[in-house]
Design a protein around this motif. Structure first.
Motif, PDB file in Angstrom:
ATOM      1  N   GLN A 158      70.865  70.509  46.834  1.00 45.08           N
ATOM      2  CA  GLN A 158      70.003  70.483  48.023  1.00 45.08           C
ATOM      3  C   GLN A 158      70.422  69.376  48.983  1.00 45.08           C
ATOM      4  N   ALA A 159      70.853  68.247  48.418  1.00 41.25           N
ATOM      5  CA  ALA A 159      71.247  67.111  49.257  1.00 41.25           C
ATOM      6  C   ALA A 159      72.564  67.362  49.979  1.00 41.25           C
ATOM      7  N   GLY A 160      73.428  68.253  49.412  1.00 43.26           N
ATOM      8  CA  GLY A 160      74.691  68.560  50.082  1.00 43.26           C
ATOM      9  C   GLY A 160      75.939  68.367  49.240  1.00 43.26           C
ATOM     10  N   PHE A 161      75.769  68.171  47.913  1.00 43.25           N
ATOM     11  CA  PHE A 161      76.909  68.048  47.010  1.00 43.25           C
ATOM     12  C   PHE A 161      77.117  69.360  46.270  1.00 43.25           C
ATOM     13  N   VAL A 162      78.367  69.740  46.058  1.00 44.77           N
ATOM     14  CA  VAL A 162      78.643  70.894  45.212  1.00 44.77           C
ATOM     15  C   VAL A 162      79.914  70.615  44.418  1.00 44.77           C
ATOM     16  N   LEU A 163      79.892  70.998  43.144  1.00 49.18           N
ATOM     17  CA  LEU A 163      81.001  70.721  42.227  1.00 49.18           C
ATOM     18  C   LEU A 163      81.695  72.023  41.818  1.00 49.18           C
ATOM     19  N   VAL A 164      83.015  72.040  41.947  1.00 47.59           N
ATOM     20  CA  VAL A 164      83.843  73.082  41.330  1.00 47.59           C
ATOM     21  C   VAL A 164      84.395  72.457  40.055  1.00 47.59           C
ATOM     22  N   PRO A 165      83.863  72.840  38.871  1.00 50.01           N
ATOM     23  CA  PRO A 165      84.186  72.123  37.630  1.00 50.01           C
ATOM     24  C   PRO A 165      85.574  72.445  37.105  1.00 50.01           C
ATOM     25  N   GLU A 166      86.072  71.559  36.246  1.00 50.87           N
ATOM     26  CA  GLU A 166      87.403  71.745  35.653  1.00 50.87           C
ATOM     27  C   GLU A 166      87.451  73.007  34.805  1.00 50.87           C
ATOM     28  N   ASP A 167      86.424  73.240  33.999  1.00 48.60           N
ATOM     29  CA  ASP A 167      86.384  74.404  33.117  1.00 48.60           C
ATOM     30  C   ASP A 167      85.537  75.486  33.775  1.00 48.60           C
ATOM     31  N   ARG A 168      86.181  76.345  34.577  1.00 46.73           N
ATOM     32  CA  ARG A 168      85.431  77.351  35.331  1.00 46.73           C
ATOM     33  C   ARG A 168      84.749  78.361  34.429  1.00 46.73           C
ATOM     34  N   GLN A 169      85.344  78.638  33.252  1.00 45.85           N
ATOM     35  CA  GLN A 169      84.779  79.658  32.377  1.00 45.85           C
ATOM     36  C   GLN A 169      83.434  79.220  31.796  1.00 45.85           C
ATOM     37  N   ARG A 170      83.355  77.966  31.348  1.00 47.78           N
ATOM     38  CA  ARG A 170      82.123  77.495  30.689  1.00 47.78           C
ATOM     39  C   ARG A 170      81.082  77.009  31.685  1.00 47.78           C
ATOM     40  N   TYR A 171      81.526  76.351  32.765  1.00 45.15           N
ATOM     41  CA  TYR A 171      80.577  75.685  33.647  1.00 45.15           C
ATOM     42  C   TYR A 171      80.526  76.246  35.064  1.00 45.15           C
ATOM     43  N   GLY A 172      81.448  77.158  35.400  1.00 43.14           N
ATOM     44  CA  GLY A 172      81.474  77.668  36.763  1.00 43.14           C
ATOM     45  C   GLY A 172      81.057  79.113  36.909  1.00 43.14           C
ATOM     46  N   LEU A 173      81.159  79.883  35.808  1.00 38.35           N
ATOM     47  CA  LEU A 173      80.917  81.325  35.892  1.00 38.35           C
ATOM     48  C   LEU A 173      80.056  81.796  34.728  1.00 38.35           C
ATOM     49  N   VAL A 174      79.382  82.923  34.944  1.00 37.23           N
ATOM     50  CA  VAL A 174      78.681  83.618  33.863  1.00 37.23           C
ATOM     51  C   VAL A 174      79.454  84.901  33.607  1.00 37.23           C
ATOM     52  N   GLN A 175      80.057  84.997  32.432  1.00 34.04           N
ATOM     53  CA  GLN A 175      81.030  86.049  32.156  1.00 34.04           C
ATOM     54  C   GLN A 175      80.447  87.461  32.204  1.00 34.04           C
ATOM     55  N   THR A 176      79.157  87.598  31.966  1.00 31.14           N
ATOM     56  CA  THR A 176      78.554  88.941  31.921  1.00 31.14           C
ATOM     57  C   THR A 176      78.109  89.440  33.290  1.00 31.14           C
ATOM     58  N   LEU A 177      78.253  88.606  34.327  1.00 33.99           N
ATOM     59  CA  LEU A 177      77.779  88.990  35.654  1.00 33.99           C
ATOM     60  C   LEU A 177      78.924  89.472  36.546  1.00 33.99           C
ATOM     61  N   SER A 178      78.547  90.114  37.643  1.00 32.46           N
ATOM     62  CA  SER A 178      79.524  90.603  38.615  1.00 32.46           C
ATOM     63  C   SER A 178      80.015  89.467  39.499  1.00 32.46           C
ATOM     64  N   VAL A 179      81.008  89.793  40.323  1.00 31.65           N
ATOM     65  CA  VAL A 179      81.522  88.822  41.301  1.00 31.65           C
ATOM     66  C   VAL A 179      80.394  88.356  42.217  1.00 31.65           C
TER      67      VAL A 179
END
Length: 533
Positions: free
Chosen positions: A351-372
């Motif tokens: 909400q404040a304006g920070f966003v993180l693209v994490p090193e491990d996209r599979q575990r912390y960046g994406l939900v594998q069962t969802l669509s794009v």
């Protein structure tokens, strides 16, 4: 029971013939068609005994599809697989394992809630009289970890290990099998330089016993160091094949992407704006005493790409995690656009304006069962709420705009996220962050496990966002990337900033020297700096 023709028992490595030019496994005229796309078209690939058989190509070139076919995960639409000159039919990974074909997947295939030893022997338990011999499993796990020159407690939960250690566990799993052919898909993507050297020693040992290695990596210098033969795929076709000793990095890039490698990594000059982010004495205590982050202070300007470099464990990832709100015990002062940031949680930091693209996209960046589309909207769903309902039309419009702007290669936004290549999955994680309308982008190893062409696209996105006055914090272990893309570089060691260099001042030698600087416990909150000035 699936039919395997013929059934060939794996031979122990010690009795394998040593004819290093012998083709042990061959994919012959293999084509694989998925709904709406041809992943492989008439590809032939020879795997030679006792050699490191390198397979390279951009994300989406067909490498992973070919490896899945050789590992029994997928079956070819057309073509043959030959083992020792005889056709085989692999209907499952179990069939491949029975024939001595093992695989280390790019995306770690581990159970975070199980111990190291349980992960190593999962589905391959050692049993005596119908009971699992836990003592023997632990003893052998210790031997495997020692062989890989690591100090990892076999009883610790895998989820408590850093990602590089998890990759070591994945490699240890593969070494428990009597393999004739071992597929390694990005085995060093999260390893330190010293860990890579250990792995290379293990690979040479396996080669000496006649084991054939199929090796996939986006680290091109690494491929030339360890590889014997190079096969290049582009757009699902084989476009080149050569001995590793006879080619160079420029040749690899040109064959992979079909264009001049000099144009792939270009930093754009741009005027920097006012101070956007100010961090003062950011500190993260370590369990048991000391600091993970030791009174870190720095500033980030509008339109600036600020690179953070350091060795494994230097605190770079911890820094961006703290700024993103992942550690509630963090102390220190943060200002954004001159206003004090007092929020602590991840959602409040978004909400404040920070966003993180994490090193491990599979575990912390994406939900594998969802669509794009659903993955892209995860962090900004509240922006598409009307009462208790989601505004589907606006959701679709927003995601399609991101797909267009970031050039995400996808047939439609409803595709499963798992159907995308690694580079395109990374772009989805970036798009998810951009939809929150951030001011500061925290990019932690954004090019890990993606090919040189996809890296170029990620860097182009970084350039474009910086040009739009975003502040970009860029963490990378790759010296060339940091040097090429950063307007300014901060070097970290043992949780503190130990060097600061402008783009013009920075050299590989200066960054490596600053990353090796040690420091004692901080008593006055000050950092030790080595600058290029």
């Amino acid at each position: 029971m699936p039919e395997i023709t013929p059934v060939l028992a794996p031979q122990p490595a010690s009795i394998i013939k040593r004819d290093s030019d012998e083709v042990i496994l061959r994919a012959e005229n293999v084509t694989k068609i998925f709904p709406g796309t041809v992943a492989l078209e008439d590809v032939s690939f020879d795997v030679r005994r006792g050699k490191v058989n390198v397979l390279i190509g951009e994300n989406g070139a067909g490498k992973s599809t070919l490896m899945k076919i050789l590992a029994g995960v997928e079956q070819p639409t057309h073509g043959k697989i030959l083992l020792d000159g005889q056709e085989i039919h692999l209907h499952s990974p179990l069939d491949a394992t029975r024939l001595g074909i093992g695989i280390i997947y790019q995306e770690l295939n581990l159970c975070a809630n199980l111990s190291v030893v349980d992960n190593i022997y999962l589905a391959r338990e050692i049993s005596q009289n119908g009971l699992i011999d836990q003592k023997l499993e632990k003893q052998r796990a210790i031997e495997l970890v020692k062989r890989l020159e690591q100090k990892i407690d076999p009883n610790v939960l895998v989820g408590d290990l850093r990602i590089g250690q998890q990759q070591i566990v994945e490699i240890a799993k593969a070494l428990t099998q009597e393999v004739r052919i071992l597929i390694m898909d990005e085995p060093t993507s999260a390893l330190s330089a010293s860990e890579v050297e250990v792995l290379f020693r293990v690979i040479r040992e396996l080669k000496s016993h006649g084991v054939a290695i199929i090796y996939i990596s986006h680290k091109l210098e690494e491929l030339l160091q360890i590889g014997d033969t190079i096969t290049v795929l582009r757009d699902g076709r084989k476009v080149a094949e050569a001995e590793a000793a006879k080619v160079n990095v420029s040749w690899l890039i040109e064959k992979m992407v079909g264009r001049n490698p000099a144009a792939l990594f270009t930093r754009k000059e741009r005027p920097l704006g006012e101070v956007l982010l100010k961090v003062e004495d950011l500190t993260l205590p370590r369990h048991g005493g000391g600091y993970v982050l030791d009174h870190v202070s720095f500033e980030l300007r509008e339109g600036e790409i600020l690179g953070f470099y350091g060795l494994m464990g230097a605190g770079r990832s911890d820094l961006v995690d703290c700024l993103a709100g992942a550690h509630l015990q963090t102390v220190g002062k943060v200002w954004l656009n001159g206003a004090s940031v007092t929020s602590k949680t991840v959602s409040e930091r978004i909400q404040a304006g920070f966003v993180l693209v994490p090193e491990d996209r599979q575990r912390y960046g994406l939900v594998q069962t969802l669509s794009v589309m659903d993955n892209m909207l995860l962090s900004s769903l509240k922006n598409y709420l009307k009462g208790a309902f989601l505004m589907r039309k606006q959701e679709k419009s927003a995601t399609e705009q991101q797909i267009k702007e970031l050039s995400i290669r996808v047939a439609n936004s409803q595709q499963p996220i798992t159907s995308l290549s690694g580079g395109n999955q990374q772009k989805v994680v970036v798009a998810k962050g951009l939809l929150t309308k951030p001011k500061v982008l925290l990019l932690d190893e954004p090019t890990r496990g993606i090919d040189v062409g996809a890296k170029s696209e990620i860097f182009e996105i970084m350039n474009r966002l910086a040009g739009q006055k975003y502040g970009v914090i860029f963490v990378s272990s790759e010296l060339k990337e940091i040097l090429a893309m950063s307007d300014r570089i901060l070097v970290m060691s043992k949780g503190a900033i130990t060097g600061e260099f402008t783009h013009q001042e920075a050299t590989e030698e200066k960054l490596v020297a600053a990353s090796a600087i040690g420091h004692g416990p901080s008593t006055n909150g000050g950092n030790h700096h080595a600058t290029g000035k």
